[in-house]
Design an enzyme around this catalytic site. Structure first.
Site, PDB file in Angstrom:
ATOM      1  N   GLN A   1       0.844  -1.194   0.000  1.00  0.00           N
ATOM      2  CA  GLN A   1       0.000   0.000   0.000  1.00  0.00           C
ATOM      3  C   GLN A   1       0.879   1.244   0.000  1.00  0.00           C
ATOM      4  OE1 GLN A   1      -3.126   0.170   2.930  1.00  0.00           O
ATOM      5  NE2 GLN A   1      -3.784   2.166   2.224  1.00  0.00           N
ATOM      6  N   PHE A   2       1.212   1.745  -1.204  1.00  0.00           N
ATOM      7  CA  PHE A   2       2.103   2.893  -1.322  1.00  0.00           C
ATOM      8  C   PHE A   2       1.493   4.156  -0.723  1.00  0.00           C
ATOM      9  CE2 PHE A   2      -0.460   3.881  -4.999  1.00  0.00           C
ATOM     10  CZ  PHE A   2      -0.382   5.271  -5.119  1.00  0.00           C
ATOM     11  N   THR A   3       0.178   4.214  -0.574  1.00  0.00           N
ATOM     12  CA  THR A   3      -0.461   5.424  -0.053  1.00  0.00           C
ATOM     13  C   THR A   3      -0.133   5.683   1.414  1.00  0.00           C
ATOM     14  OG1 THR A   3      -2.526   4.269   0.468  1.00  0.00           O
ATOM     15  CG2 THR A   3      -2.354   5.301  -1.719  1.00  0.00           C
TER      16      THR A   3
END
Length: 151
Positions: free
Chosen positions: A78-80
């Site tokens: 989850q890069f966010t």
């Protein structure tokens, strides 16, 4: 590296309506590599995840790790998690690792987790995923392992 851990009774990940990873009791680990992260930070993060005592013992105290309880580990990229919303209403993701580095570090975490823990499931790096979970407690813990500061 950043992770948000959620102690779960059950969790699964779907892609295009198909379940690609699921666990019963254990930890959902949302994982993000940041600029400058290496395998060293990934290994430290995983060691912390596996040993963090957030499951109840016989007295109801959070005194047991996912390894102690034999729980599953569901690892989802989850890069966010690297979002910076301090400059306005649209988050910036410039602190997230570039996709190639992010994938390499995510896959490293998964590979090492599978070497060290018996029940490891995953999502799919870069995919549009739907994550379903029953948060137990609720217990949600953010962790960050930063690379050493440059001298």
């Amino acid at each position: 590296m950043i992770t948000v851990l959620q102690r779960v009774r059950a969790a699964h990940v779907e892609i295009d309506g198909q379940v690609v990873g699921q666990i019963g009791v254990g930890l959902l680990a949302l994982v993000c590599a940041e600029q400058g992260d290496t395998e060293q930070e990934a290994d430290k993060l995983l060691a912390k995840v596996l040993k963090l005592r957030i499951f109840s013992d016989a007295e109801g105290k959070m005194n047991r790790s996912v390894q102690d309880v034999g729980g599953g580990l569901l690892i989802v990229s989850q890069f966010t998690l690297a979002a910076d919303a301090s400059g306005g209403n649209r988050p910036s993701f410039t602190q997230a690792a570039r996709p190639e580095a992010g994938r390499r570090l995510y896959e490293h975490v998964v590979q090492q987790a599978r070497r060290l823990h018996p029940v490891v499931q995953t999502g799919e790096f870069g995919a549009d995923m739907q994550v379903h979970l029953v948060n137990d407690g609720p217990v949600t813990i953010p962790l960050r392992i930063a690379p050493p500061a440059a001298a």
